[in-house]
Design an enzyme around this catalytic site. Sequence first.
Site, short mmCIF file in Angstrom:
data_model
loop_
_atom_site.label_atom_id
_atom_site.label_comp_id
_atom_site.label_asym_id
_atom_site.label_seq_id
_atom_site.Cartn_x
_atom_site.Cartn_y
_atom_site.Cartn_z
N HIS A 147 0.24 7.84 4.14
CA HIS A 147 0.96 7.11 4.98
C HIS A 147 2.36 7.35 5.42
O HIS A 147 2.99 6.76 6.28
CB HIS A 147 0.44 5.53 5.00
CG HIS A 147 -0.76 5.38 4.84
ND1 HIS A 147 -1.71 5.58 5.92
CD2 HIS A 147 -1.52 4.56 3.74
CE1 HIS A 147 -3.15 5.31 5.34
NE2 HIS A 147 -2.93 4.60 3.92
N ASP B 41 0.75 -1.17 0.03
CA ASP B 41 0.06 -0.10 -0.02
C ASP B 41 0.99 1.19 -0.09
O ASP B 41 1.21 1.94 0.89
CB ASP B 41 -0.98 0.08 1.33
CG ASP B 41 -1.79 1.18 1.19
OD1 ASP B 41 -1.79 1.93 0.40
OD2 ASP B 41 -2.87 1.00 1.74
N ILE C 145 -0.99 9.32 8.58
CA ILE C 145 -1.65 8.35 9.49
C ILE C 145 -1.31 6.86 9.10
O ILE C 145 -0.83 6.60 8.34
CB ILE C 145 -3.24 8.43 9.45
CG1 ILE C 145 -3.67 8.24 7.85
CG2 ILE C 145 -3.60 10.11 9.55
CD1 ILE C 145 -4.97 7.97 7.70
N GLY D 10 -4.98 1.67 7.89
CA GLY D 10 -6.17 0.95 8.68
C GLY D 10 -5.90 -0.54 8.56
O GLY D 10 -6.31 -1.28 9.54
#
Length: 285
Positions: free
Chosen positions: A192, A187, A207, A210
């Site tokens: 991120h 990802d 962040i 998830g």
Amino acid sequence: MPIDVAKALAAEPATVELCWGHKDVQLYHLGLGAGAPATDPGELRYTLESKLQVLPSFATVAGGGMAIAGGISTSGIDVDLAAVLHGAQAIELHRPIPVSGAATQTSKIAAVYDKGKAAVIVLRSAAADADGPLWTCDTQIFVRGEGGFGGERGPASRLDLPEREPDRVLERPIREDQALLYRLSGDWNPLHADPEFAKLAGFDKPILHGLCSYGMTLKAVVDTALDGDVTRVRGYRTRFAGIVFPGETLRIRAWQLDPGRIQVSVTAVERDDAPVLADTLIEHT
């Protein structure tokens, strides 16, 4: 309309060949924080090739593919990527994932729900190897601003928390560099990793993925409630309820509902238990 529901549901399934080896599995586990303490026998099951087992959530990164990307590139769907969020994730395990393997994964839009101000696209992916089915994943893609087309709202999936104290309360720290390591499993979203991109998206800093919180939570519950045995997991689902930042701490509350189900709630300790994962259920033997 950006989403043509009939066309999306009628689209031919997309097929992709997946392959992985022990290094992919070890990298994924390290991205979840495995390996501390490095010589702990329980951690070596995630890090040492001679003792390696595969956490079932590896299905979300096997082959380096991204389910969200597949879901929004389907015929009948033309949406603004800035409006797309990963809403929920579910995995059903048909048998343990091998340490090294090759599989054919077939993906298709299973449903499109109308949530009023948003649409929810459900992408179903099924993987099988020469010995038969391995896993089935349902990825829910939340698209802001695309609701209101008169479709079905979809089934209710909310889980009320038990009205008692949890059986376990676990805390798992997130390293400052954890998102940088986790993203190597496939990802590459700059949200991120790139502070400038994160600010454009409305965040003070990058962040955590998830799906990294998702994997960390499963590992914590397997290690403490299932004797560290990943083969006992039969299913795992969650709703992504909020963000968490590298450097923060996950607080994982777990309730044993019956002999085969564990309900989980995950929050961010440093932000007054702000929600991270909700409606989370692990099914096991």
